[in-house]
Design a protein around this motif. Sequence first.
Motif, PDB file in Angstrom:
ATOM      1  N   ARG A 155      -3.792   2.728  -1.650  1.00 40.21           N
ATOM      2  CA  ARG A 155      -4.326   1.603  -2.405  1.00 40.21           C
ATOM      3  C   ARG A 155      -3.769   1.536  -3.814  1.00 40.21           C
ATOM      4  O   ARG A 155      -4.104   0.624  -4.555  1.00 40.21           O
ATOM      5  CB  ARG A 155      -5.858   1.715  -2.459  1.00 40.21           C
ATOM      6  N   ILE A 156      -2.996   2.524  -4.182  1.00 36.66           N
ATOM      7  CA  ILE A 156      -2.452   2.542  -5.526  1.00 36.66           C
ATOM      8  C   ILE A 156      -0.962   2.774  -5.469  1.00 36.66           C
ATOM      9  O   ILE A 156      -0.420   3.279  -4.496  1.00 36.66           O
ATOM     10  CB  ILE A 156      -3.118   3.637  -6.395  1.00 36.66           C
ATOM     11  N   GLY A 157      -0.276   2.389  -6.533  1.00 35.03           N
ATOM     12  CA  GLY A 157       1.160   2.576  -6.606  1.00 35.03           C
ATOM     13  C   GLY A 157       1.611   2.492  -8.043  1.00 35.03           C
ATOM     14  O   GLY A 157       0.872   2.842  -8.965  1.00 35.03           O
ATOM     15  N   GLY A 158       2.825   2.018  -8.251  1.00 37.49           N
ATOM     16  CA  GLY A 158       3.390   1.979  -9.587  1.00 37.49           C
ATOM     17  C   GLY A 158       3.170   0.690 -10.341  1.00 37.49           C
ATOM     18  O   GLY A 158       3.605   0.576 -11.491  1.00 37.49           O
ATOM     19  N   LYS A 180       8.488   5.446  -7.474  1.00 32.93           N
ATOM     20  CA  LYS A 180       7.320   5.396  -6.603  1.00 32.93           C
ATOM     21  C   LYS A 180       6.644   6.756  -6.595  1.00 32.93           C
ATOM     22  O   LYS A 180       7.102   7.700  -7.228  1.00 32.93           O
ATOM     23  CB  LYS A 180       7.734   5.008  -5.175  1.00 32.93           C
ATOM     24  N   GLY A 181       5.563   6.854  -5.856  1.00 30.98           N
ATOM     25  CA  GLY A 181       4.890   8.127  -5.674  1.00 30.98           C
ATOM     26  C   GLY A 181       3.950   8.466  -6.806  1.00 30.98           C
ATOM     27  O   GLY A 181       3.593   7.635  -7.651  1.00 30.98           O
ATOM     28  N   LEU A 182       3.545   9.747  -6.836  1.00 27.80           N
ATOM     29  CA  LEU A 182       2.550  10.192  -7.794  1.00 27.80           C
ATOM     30  C   LEU A 182       3.048  10.098  -9.225  1.00 27.80           C
ATOM     31  O   LEU A 182       2.263   9.858 -10.145  1.00 27.80           O
ATOM     32  CB  LEU A 182       2.136  11.628  -7.472  1.00 27.80           C
ATOM     33  N   ASP A 183       4.358  10.309  -9.443  1.00 25.79           N
ATOM     34  CA  ASP A 183       4.891  10.197 -10.797  1.00 25.79           C
ATOM     35  C   ASP A 183       4.701   8.782 -11.337  1.00 25.79           C
ATOM     36  O   ASP A 183       4.330   8.591 -12.506  1.00 25.79           O
ATOM     37  CB  ASP A 183       6.379  10.565 -10.815  1.00 25.79           C
ATOM     38  N   ALA A 184       4.954   7.775 -10.477  1.00 23.18           N
ATOM     39  CA  ALA A 184       4.774   6.388 -10.901  1.00 23.18           C
ATOM     40  C   ALA A 184       3.304   6.087 -11.168  1.00 23.18           C
ATOM     41  O   ALA A 184       2.970   5.388 -12.137  1.00 23.18           O
ATOM     42  CB  ALA A 184       5.328   5.437  -9.835  1.00 23.18           C
ATOM     43  N   VAL A 185       2.411   6.622 -10.329  1.00 24.39           N
ATOM     44  CA  VAL A 185       0.975   6.404 -10.531  1.00 24.39           C
ATOM     45  C   VAL A 185       0.526   7.023 -11.847  1.00 24.39           C
ATOM     46  O   VAL A 185      -0.243   6.428 -12.619  1.00 24.39           O
ATOM     47  CB  VAL A 185       0.175   6.989  -9.351  1.00 24.39           C
ATOM     48  N   SER A 190      -1.061   6.184 -17.539  1.00 26.14           N
ATOM     49  CA  SER A 190      -0.829   6.435 -18.959  1.00 26.14           C
ATOM     50  C   SER A 190      -0.629   5.127 -19.723  1.00 26.14           C
ATOM     51  O   SER A 190      -1.155   4.947 -20.830  1.00 26.14           O
ATOM     52  CB  SER A 190       0.395   7.339 -19.121  1.00 26.14           C
ATOM     53  N   VAL A 191       0.125   4.191 -19.126  1.00 22.39           N
ATOM     54  CA  VAL A 191       0.370   2.902 -19.776  1.00 22.39           C
ATOM     55  C   VAL A 191      -0.924   2.114 -19.915  1.00 22.39           C
ATOM     56  O   VAL A 191      -1.210   1.525 -20.968  1.00 22.39           O
ATOM     57  CB  VAL A 191       1.418   2.087 -18.984  1.00 22.39           C
ATOM     58  N   VAL A 192      -1.738   2.098 -18.856  1.00 21.53           N
ATOM     59  CA  VAL A 192      -3.008   1.367 -18.904  1.00 21.53           C
ATOM     60  C   VAL A 192      -3.920   1.954 -19.981  1.00 21.53           C
ATOM     61  O   VAL A 192      -4.565   1.223 -20.750  1.00 21.53           O
ATOM     62  CB  VAL A 192      -3.697   1.391 -17.527  1.00 21.53           C
ATOM     63  N   GLY A 193      -3.968   3.279 -20.062  1.00 24.18           N
ATOM     64  CA  GLY A 193      -4.800   3.904 -21.081  1.00 24.18           C
ATOM     65  C   GLY A 193      -4.341   3.563 -22.487  1.00 24.18           C
ATOM     66  O   GLY A 193      -5.160   3.276 -23.376  1.00 24.18           O
ATOM     67  N   ALA A 194      -3.017   3.581 -22.701  1.00 18.76           N
ATOM     68  CA  ALA A 194      -2.487   3.234 -24.021  1.00 18.76           C
ATOM     69  C   ALA A 194      -2.759   1.767 -24.347  1.00 18.76           C
ATOM     70  O   ALA A 194      -3.046   1.419 -25.501  1.00 18.76           O
ATOM     71  CB  ALA A 194      -0.992   3.527 -24.070  1.00 18.76           C
ATOM     72  N   GLN A 218       7.279   9.021 -26.306  1.00 22.87           N
ATOM     73  CA  GLN A 218       6.855  10.417 -26.338  1.00 22.87           C
ATOM     74  C   GLN A 218       6.660  10.977 -24.933  1.00 22.87           C
ATOM     75  O   GLN A 218       6.850  12.175 -24.706  1.00 22.87           O
ATOM     76  CB  GLN A 218       5.545  10.552 -27.113  1.00 22.87           C
ATOM     77  N   ARG A 219       6.329  10.104 -23.991  1.00 22.08           N
ATOM     78  CA  ARG A 219       5.974  10.568 -22.648  1.00 22.08           C
ATOM     79  C   ARG A 219       7.146  10.576 -21.679  1.00 22.08           C
ATOM     80  O   ARG A 219       7.334  11.530 -20.937  1.00 22.08           O
ATOM     81  CB  ARG A 219       4.852   9.696 -22.074  1.00 22.08           C
ATOM     82  N   LEU A 220       7.930   9.501 -21.673  1.00 19.66           N
ATOM     83  CA  LEU A 220       8.986   9.357 -20.685  1.00 19.66           C
ATOM     84  C   LEU A 220      10.256  10.054 -21.146  1.00 19.66           C
ATOM     85  O   LEU A 220      10.566  10.102 -22.327  1.00 19.66           O
ATOM     86  CB  LEU A 220       9.279   7.879 -20.419  1.00 19.66           C
TER      87      LEU A 220
END
Length: 358
Positions: A155-158, A180-185, A190-194, A218-220
């Motif tokens: 139900r979730i993705g990038g 894709k995958g967990l890294d993208a999630v 992180s983007v939504v939180g920021a 700082q993150r990527l």
Amino acid sequence: MNRFEATPESRMGTQAVLRTLPFAAMAAVVVLDLLVGPSLGLLPLLTLGPALATVTGGMRHTALAGLVALVLSAPLAYHDHLLTHPRITVTLVAIVGVTAAAMLACRLRAEGERRLADARLVAEAAQRVLLHPVPRRAGDLRIALSYTSATQDARIGGDLYDIARGPGGVRLIVGDVQGKGLDAVETAASVVGAFREAAYDAPALTDVGRRLEDHLAQRLGGEKFVTAVLAEVREHEISLLNYGHPPPLLLGRDGRVQRLEPRQEAPPLGLVALAPAGPEPYGCAFHEGDEILFYTDGVCEARDQGGDFYPLEDRAPSLLRTGDPQDALDLLKRDLVEHVGGPVPDDAAMLLVRRERP
């Protein structure tokens, strides 16, 4: 319900047919053996029963199929005059061995399904954090959402979206994380939180964009990036900031369709520092009765079996002119799936904003 979704009744019917398959296979072996006799040596084929049962049922179902195979082997051996022949011994050992191995496989599969169920619960919890329920009304705005993950049963993705109130009006983001995958999630979360933090108190939309870029810088690492559209809805207008994302569609109350493209292309979030300048804000009038559709490239780049892209600009005006925005967006999603001919190959997120009478 679209034509790719199975009804509960059809799924139950299919399961019932599959559960009878092992016994049908053993019945076929019995009939063939009675017809042709011992010359073909069909007795060992009774192991098909427990072997098939492990695919179509659980441990009890498999044990029952093995027991039926053992019971059938005795009269068949008597009919073929094999009760004292080594062949019946080999058959019995084969049935017991296949049944035991099949039951072990059933147990391991059940444990795997429990672990998968636990993982899905964690994924759903992550979804509630990443794509928490956003308000469906904000002043004179009505909002509809649609999210389809390309990963089967996920139900979730990038892809990401969020809505927040800021000093100048309602602010929103729609984005797409590279990969894709967990890294993208994780990056999407992180983007939504920021965004939630910046949208609340940043003076201008450009300030929200700068804070997102600083956060991702700082993150990527390497060449990872996030395409996104930021928007701020104010009285009678909407302002946009596009970071390499597909342009939204303005659906005017007069029937016009307009791609809200920026005057100059800008790099995605995470790569802005590599460009001479970031994106320039732009906008348009946004009056009562107008709608704006935000979407990710999983929508506009979806292809049918002939390789043709989904004609979003042609389909959206007719499909989105229904009474309820969410019903309209659900209709557009079903049309997208029917165009593809099955599950969408990439994550596909859509957000529809309709301005109504205050």
